[in-house]
Design an enzyme around this catalytic site. Structure first.
Site, mmCIF file in Angstrom:
data_model
loop_
_atom_site.group_PDB
_atom_site.id
_atom_site.type_symbol
_atom_site.label_atom_id
_atom_site.label_comp_id
_atom_site.label_asym_id
_atom_site.label_seq_id
_atom_site.Cartn_x
_atom_site.Cartn_y
_atom_site.Cartn_z
ATOM 1 N N ARG A 64 0.813 -1.217 0.000
ATOM 2 C CA ARG A 64 0.000 0.000 0.000
ATOM 3 C C ARG A 64 0.845 1.264 0.000
ATOM 4 O O ARG A 64 0.409 2.327 -0.436
ATOM 5 C CB ARG A 64 -0.931 -0.020 1.225
ATOM 6 C CG ARG A 64 -2.078 0.966 1.134
ATOM 7 C CD ARG A 64 -3.086 0.744 2.250
ATOM 8 N NE ARG A 64 -2.455 0.755 3.541
ATOM 9 C CZ ARG A 64 -2.741 -0.080 4.543
ATOM 10 N NH1 ARG A 64 -3.668 -0.996 4.393
ATOM 11 N NH2 ARG A 64 -2.101 -0.008 5.683
ATOM 12 N N TYR A 117 -13.231 21.213 -11.130
ATOM 13 C CA TYR A 117 -13.549 19.859 -11.557
ATOM 14 C C TYR A 117 -14.731 19.330 -10.719
ATOM 15 O O TYR A 117 -14.640 19.256 -9.483
ATOM 16 C CB TYR A 117 -12.300 18.989 -11.396
ATOM 17 C CG TYR A 117 -12.504 17.549 -11.782
ATOM 18 C CD1 TYR A 117 -12.783 17.199 -13.108
ATOM 19 C CD2 TYR A 117 -12.429 16.537 -10.840
ATOM 20 C CE1 TYR A 117 -12.975 15.873 -13.453
ATOM 21 C CE2 TYR A 117 -12.611 15.212 -11.188
ATOM 22 C CZ TYR A 117 -12.895 14.897 -12.504
ATOM 23 O OH TYR A 117 -13.081 13.587 -12.850
ATOM 24 N N ASP A 189 -4.859 21.966 -8.695
ATOM 25 C CA ASP A 189 -5.060 20.929 -9.713
ATOM 26 C C ASP A 189 -4.376 21.424 -10.991
ATOM 27 O O ASP A 189 -4.818 22.393 -11.608
ATOM 28 C CB ASP A 189 -6.567 20.721 -9.933
ATOM 29 C CG ASP A 189 -6.866 19.580 -10.896
ATOM 30 O OD1 ASP A 189 -6.042 19.314 -11.798
ATOM 31 O OD2 ASP A 189 -7.938 18.962 -10.751
ATOM 32 N N LYS A 214 -4.825 11.337 -17.220
ATOM 33 C CA LYS A 214 -4.921 12.157 -18.426
ATOM 34 C C LYS A 214 -3.591 12.170 -19.192
ATOM 35 O O LYS A 214 -3.184 11.152 -19.696
ATOM 36 C CB LYS A 214 -5.376 13.574 -18.042
ATOM 37 C CG LYS A 214 -6.589 13.594 -17.087
ATOM 38 C CD LYS A 214 -7.901 13.199 -17.757
ATOM 39 C CE LYS A 214 -9.044 12.914 -16.798
ATOM 40 N NZ LYS A 214 -9.417 13.968 -15.893
HETATM 41 C C1 LIG Z 1 -10.028 13.840 -14.573
HETATM 42 C C2 LIG Z 1 -9.710 14.953 -13.683
HETATM 43 C C3 LIG Z 1 -9.510 14.753 -12.321
HETATM 44 C C4 LIG Z 1 -9.730 13.427 -11.639
HETATM 45 O O1 LIG Z 1 -8.883 12.431 -12.074
HETATM 46 P P1 LIG Z 1 -9.340 10.901 -12.018
HETATM 47 O O2 LIG Z 1 -8.087 10.169 -12.284
HETATM 48 O O3 LIG Z 1 -10.384 10.751 -13.081
HETATM 49 O O4 LIG Z 1 -9.885 10.643 -10.645
HETATM 50 C C5 LIG Z 1 -9.141 15.837 -11.559
HETATM 51 N N1 LIG Z 1 -8.991 17.063 -12.091
HETATM 52 C C6 LIG Z 1 -9.190 17.294 -13.399
HETATM 53 C C7 LIG Z 1 -8.995 18.673 -13.918
HETATM 54 C C8 LIG Z 1 -9.559 16.255 -14.237
HETATM 55 O O5 LIG Z 1 -9.805 16.512 -15.518
#
Ligand SMILES: *Cc1c(COP(=O)(O)O)cnc(C)c1O
Length: 398
Positions: A64, A117, A189, A214
């Site tokens: 973990r 988000y 973010d 992403k």
């Molecule tokens: C997709 C996304 C997230 C979350 O990521 P996951 O891996 O899908 O949990 C957070 N912030 C932004 C801007 C995103 O596009």
């Protein structure tokens, strides 16, 4: 392993987090499938307990907490962003929730941007509030004016730039400076920019988060998150992520590291194609406005140019008012811009968006339907033809 700071960025992306000497000369670090690590002795076991108690988290003790593959990915992204250390989590949302809960307790106040988000807004409204955290959504264009929203119990200011769906640019250094002067933790973010186009920690932010789902992985085939921390924030985030069970799977970690190697090639191509498609959209009579800070006439362009070194392939558009039937006729039969959540992979995507439902501090005044587009690695001419046929269907459905 860290590469020399004298290396240029593209050289670092190829070599960082790689240590062939440690793995029989093999270029890539192996995928460790591990829950259990064997201790050589009681003393060894106690040593790992001391390592954890001291906050060093250098040693591997249990699946973990990560494996050498996890560490390779963490080290690589840390180096790109100029951080102290990073924490890999099961997905991007996990990295965000772990970072928020690391610094917020009952009675604390969180300042978080409007138009962020969506699932993070849900986490604040449905979970943080349940645990007695007070949440205020602020206008993303507030800049240094954030100081007026700070309360004595404000513990975290959360940022995302450009904003999800609506792509407003925030004055990150101005907000980070206000927070820093008051001892408030800032979490950003940074998924849109990828580690290539913006480095939040170099602009005063404490924690930079990526949905590695992403661009870092880049192939739409895994879920992973990463929180890049400075020296003050690493231990709380690591403890919270590990103590809440947010750990990434070994194959996903390996594939994210593999995807990262080509980030330096992919991002400029995404930007080029997005710019071409966005400019074309601006010239279409059906389009009210395009939201992409890399365009010179975008309201956020000056901030983007000041702080960012590039753009990714995600942008928005608002159409002139049309019927729901017309909008669906356009989107339903696109061949290349397939409809789906997520983005950052090699393929183009589109989704209708409903920004008015995700904001409370800054009203949404557009009346036409809104879209989010991801420009993939296809030829831009084909992408434009796809949209052109979509507009023809929209007109025919009138
Ligand atoms: C997709 C996304 C997230 C979350 O990521 P996951 O891996 O899908 O949990 C957070 N912030 C932004 C801007 C995103 O596009």
């Amino acid at each position: 392993m860290k590469t020399p700071d004298s290396f240029k960025r593209d050289t670092q992306i190829v070599h960082m987090g790689s240590d062939p000497d440690a793995y029989n000369g093999i270029v890539n670090p192996p995928v460790y499938h591990a829950s259990t690590f064997i201790f050589k002795s009681v003393e060894h076991l106690l040593e790992t307990r001391r390592d954890r108690a001291s906050g060093a988290f250098e040693q591997f003790t249990y699946g973990r907490e990560g494996t050498p593959t996890t560490r390779a990915l963490e080290d690589a992204v840390t180096q790109l962003e100029g951080g102290f250390r990073a924490v890999v989590t099961s997905c991007g949302l996990g990295a965000i929730c772990a970072s928020l809960t690391a610094f917020l307790s009952a009675g604390d106040h969180l300042l978080i941007l409007d138009s962020l988000y969506g699932p993070v807004r849900q986490f604040c409204d449905e979970f943080l509030s349940k645990f007695g955290v007070q949440v205020t959504y602020y206008d993303p264009l507030v800049g240094a004016g954030i100081a007026e929203l700070v309360q004595p119990n404000t513990k975290v200011i959360y940022l995302e730039s450009p904003c999800s769906l609506t792509f407003e640019m925030m004055d990150v250094p101005a907000i980070a400076a206000v927070a820093r002067a008051r001892g408030i933790v800032t979490i950003m973010d940074n998924t849109w920019a990828s580690p290539l186009c913006f480095q939040p920690l170099k602009h005063g932010v404490d924690i930079s988060i990526h949905a590695a789902t992403k661009y870092i992985s880049g192939h739409s085939d895994l879920m992973l998150g990463i929180a890049v921390c400075n020296e003050e924030t690493f231990i709380p985030v690591k403890k919270t992520a590990s103590g809440s069970g947010y750990c990434g799977g070994p194959d996903d970690v390996y594939m994210a590291l593999r995807g990262l190697r080509t980030l330096g090639l992919r991002i400029p191509r995404h930007q080029e194609t997005a710019t071409t498609v966005a400019r074309w959209l601006q010239g279409r009579p059906e389009v009210a406005r395009v939201m992409y800070p890399a365009l010179p006439d975008d309201p956020g362009h000056a901030l983007w140019k000041r702080d960012f070194t590039g753009a990714s392939g995600l942008f928005g558009a608002v159409l002139k008012p049309c019927s729901e039937k017309q909008f669906a006729a356009m989107l339903d039969h696109l061949e290349l811009f397939r409809m789906g959540y997520s983005w950052g992979g090699y393929e183009s995507l589109v989704v209708p968006t409903y920004p008015a439902t995700l904001r409370s501090a800054r009203p949404w005044t557009d009346t036409g339907p809104a879209l989010r587009l991801h420009a993939g690695l296809e030829d831009p001419d084909d992408l434009i033809r796809d949209l052109e046929r979509g507009f023809a269907r929209l007109a025919a459905a009138a």
